[in-house]
Design a protein around this motif. Sequence first.
Motif, PDB file in Angstrom:
ATOM      1  N   ILE A 229      56.304  35.474  46.170  1.00  0.00           N
ATOM      2  CA  ILE A 229      55.697  34.279  46.274  1.00  0.00           C
ATOM      3  C   ILE A 229      54.841  33.967  45.467  1.00  0.00           C
ATOM      4  CG2 ILE A 229      52.631  35.081  47.721  1.00  0.00           C
ATOM      5  CD1 ILE A 229      55.274  35.552  49.841  1.00  0.00           C
ATOM      6  N   ASP A 230      55.191  32.909  45.719  1.00  0.00           N
ATOM      7  CA  ASP A 230      54.777  31.864  44.915  1.00  0.00           C
ATOM      8  C   ASP A 230      53.486  32.363  44.383  1.00  0.00           C
ATOM      9  OD1 ASP A 230      57.287  31.244  43.870  1.00  0.00           O
ATOM     10  OD2 ASP A 230      56.832  29.574  45.114  1.00  0.00           O
ATOM     11  N   GLY A 231      52.696  31.787  42.404  1.00  0.00           N
ATOM     12  CA  GLY A 231      51.921  32.665  42.274  1.00  0.00           C
ATOM     13  C   GLY A 231      50.848  33.735  42.172  1.00  0.00           C
ATOM     14  N   ALA A 232      51.500  35.047  42.977  1.00  0.00           N
ATOM     15  CA  ALA A 232      50.611  35.944  43.035  1.00  0.00           C
ATOM     16  C   ALA A 232      51.229  36.591  41.782  1.00  0.00           C
ATOM     17  CB  ALA A 232      51.503  35.755  44.614  1.00  0.00           C
ATOM     18  N   ASN A 233      50.265  38.039  41.503  1.00  0.00           N
ATOM     19  CA  ASN A 233      50.691  38.792  41.243  1.00  0.00           C
ATOM     20  C   ASN A 233      50.639  40.226  41.549  1.00  0.00           C
ATOM     21  OD1 ASN A 233      48.100  39.812  41.546  1.00  0.00           O
ATOM     22  ND2 ASN A 233      47.361  38.790  40.374  1.00  0.00           N
ATOM     23  N   HIS A 234      50.216  40.676  41.068  1.00  0.00           N
ATOM     24  CA  HIS A 234      51.266  42.669  41.571  1.00  0.00           C
ATOM     25  C   HIS A 234      50.232  42.654  43.297  1.00  0.00           C
ATOM     26  CE1 HIS A 234      51.737  46.856  42.196  1.00  0.00           C
ATOM     27  NE2 HIS A 234      50.895  47.318  41.937  1.00  0.00           N
ATOM     28  N   TRP A 235      48.938  41.850  43.095  1.00  0.00           N
ATOM     29  CA  TRP A 235      48.091  41.958  44.145  1.00  0.00           C
ATOM     30  C   TRP A 235      48.364  41.017  45.472  1.00  0.00           C
ATOM     31  CZ3 TRP A 235      46.377  47.063  44.246  1.00  0.00           C
ATOM     32  CH2 TRP A 235      45.370  47.444  42.925  1.00  0.00           C
ATOM     33  N   VAL A 236      49.789  40.544  46.008  1.00  0.00           N
ATOM     34  CA  VAL A 236      50.470  39.567  46.932  1.00  0.00           C
ATOM     35  C   VAL A 236      49.282  39.511  47.232  1.00  0.00           C
ATOM     36  CG1 VAL A 236      51.961  38.636  47.442  1.00  0.00           C
ATOM     37  CG2 VAL A 236      52.807  41.099  45.984  1.00  0.00           C
ATOM     38  N   HIS A 237      48.489  40.504  48.191  1.00  0.00           N
ATOM     39  CA  HIS A 237      47.713  40.235  49.329  1.00  0.00           C
ATOM     40  C   HIS A 237      46.201  39.873  49.196  1.00  0.00           C
ATOM     41  CE1 HIS A 237      47.454  44.326  48.215  1.00  0.00           C
ATOM     42  NE2 HIS A 237      45.913  44.355  47.789  1.00  0.00           N
ATOM     43  N   ALA A 238      46.220  39.809  47.847  1.00  0.00           N
ATOM     44  CA  ALA A 238      44.310  39.644  47.905  1.00  0.00           C
ATOM     45  C   ALA A 238      44.850  37.940  46.883  1.00  0.00           C
ATOM     46  CB  ALA A 238      43.807  40.792  46.289  1.00  0.00           C
ATOM     47  N   THR A 239      45.553  37.733  45.806  1.00  0.00           N
ATOM     48  CA  THR A 239      46.117  37.027  45.671  1.00  0.00           C
ATOM     49  C   THR A 239      46.509  35.509  46.112  1.00  0.00           C
ATOM     50  OG1 THR A 239      47.967  38.146  44.410  1.00  0.00           O
ATOM     51  CG2 THR A 239      46.065  37.459  43.292  1.00  0.00           C
ATOM     52  N   LYS A 240      48.178  35.466  47.653  1.00  0.00           N
ATOM     53  CA  LYS A 240      48.071  34.861  48.259  1.00  0.00           C
ATOM     54  C   LYS A 240      47.619  35.579  49.725  1.00  0.00           C
ATOM     55  CE  LYS A 240      48.847  31.292  45.489  1.00  0.00           C
ATOM     56  NZ  LYS A 240      48.500  29.994  44.829  1.00  0.00           N
ATOM     57  N   PRO A 241      47.015  35.592  50.010  1.00  0.00           N
ATOM     58  CA  PRO A 241      46.550  36.110  50.960  1.00  0.00           C
ATOM     59  C   PRO A 241      46.920  35.293  52.295  1.00  0.00           C
ATOM     60  CG  PRO A 241      44.531  35.377  50.731  1.00  0.00           C
ATOM     61  CD  PRO A 241      45.408  35.086  49.168  1.00  0.00           C
ATOM     62  N   VAL A 242      46.898  34.072  52.192  1.00  0.00           N
ATOM     63  CA  VAL A 242      47.784  33.289  54.051  1.00  0.00           C
ATOM     64  C   VAL A 242      49.015  33.778  53.057  1.00  0.00           C
ATOM     65  CG1 VAL A 242      48.225  30.648  54.551  1.00  0.00           C
ATOM     66  CG2 VAL A 242      46.100  31.550  53.561  1.00  0.00           C
ATOM     67  N   GLU A 243      49.871  32.973  52.452  1.00  0.00           N
ATOM     68  CA  GLU A 243      50.969  32.847  52.546  1.00  0.00           C
ATOM     69  C   GLU A 243      52.131  34.879  52.569  1.00  0.00           C
ATOM     70  OE1 GLU A 243      49.991  30.115  49.845  1.00  0.00           O
ATOM     71  OE2 GLU A 243      49.266  31.864  49.964  1.00  0.00           O
ATOM     72  N   PHE A 244      51.269  35.933  52.255  1.00  0.00           N
ATOM     73  CA  PHE A 244      51.704  37.341  52.502  1.00  0.00           C
ATOM     74  C   PHE A 244      51.364  37.091  53.761  1.00  0.00           C
ATOM     75  CE2 PHE A 244      49.542  41.581  53.430  1.00  0.00           C
ATOM     76  CZ  PHE A 244      51.325  42.436  52.264  1.00  0.00           C
ATOM     77  N   VAL A 245      50.824  36.751  54.584  1.00  0.00           N
ATOM     78  CA  VAL A 245      50.701  37.007  55.798  1.00  0.00           C
ATOM     79  C   VAL A 245      51.637  36.516  56.439  1.00  0.00           C
ATOM     80  CG1 VAL A 245      49.320  36.648  57.713  1.00  0.00           C
ATOM     81  CG2 VAL A 245      48.155  37.789  56.079  1.00  0.00           C
TER      82      VAL A 245
END
Length: 253
Positions: A229-245
């Motif tokens: 996920i581009d632009g996400a750190n370890h907290w993927v769901h918090a930093t890029k929630p739309v792309e994560f979902v």
Amino acid sequence: MQLFSRKVGEGQPFVVLHGVFGSSDNLFTVCKKIAEAGFEVHILDARNHGQSPRSEEFSYEVMAADLNEYLVANNLNNPIILGHSMGGKTVMTFAQHYNNFSKIIIVDIAPRFYPTHHDHILAGLAAIDLEKITSRKEAEDIFSGYVSDFGEKQFILKNLYRTEEGGFDWRINVPVISKEIYQIGGEIILDKKVDKPALLVRGSESSYVTDADFEYFRSSFVNAELQTIDGANHWVHATKPVEFVEAILKFSA
């Protein structure tokens, strides 16, 4: 152990496990989005976290057994199971010992050993005397001397709550987590071939999962995919929630 959980949605069962120092609260927002796509999402509190019971036993083997117990108690058959960080290692362990899942999703963690890197957090927690503090602000001021990152600080302090007696307590078992923190970074031995679909999600700004880590993961989970996920750190769901979902729903379809 009977774990505390939050449930949202209806449909295919989907079980979610958080990371160390976390709770079911941390992933609730993205889980609501997953539920809207037709899933019954169960978000668990791990032992020694959130509202689940506390225990001196704290290892990936017992947490995998806790997960199995939850699935049996709630009659969940072949759910999709997602785990972030510590939760991801729990899911890997579970998949090596149990077969009751249809797909697994591991979020920004590899099976390898990670050196302890939470010493500043543990020192900050130890510095807060729950018998003496009179406000959250006082606890935050003390903790700020050890943890400077705002997001990390707020994440940890979310575990501090006001008791019915008017004092303060933690929703995490600080003594046990402190004692077993080395084990939380421990290696998960992958000695079983698993052919059910697996997804390893990583953040492009995180160093937790390398290409070599994925190759080792795929040596056991032979039908594994890697999603960055581009632009996400370890907290993927918090930093890029739309792309994560989006990534989770595409894999889970």
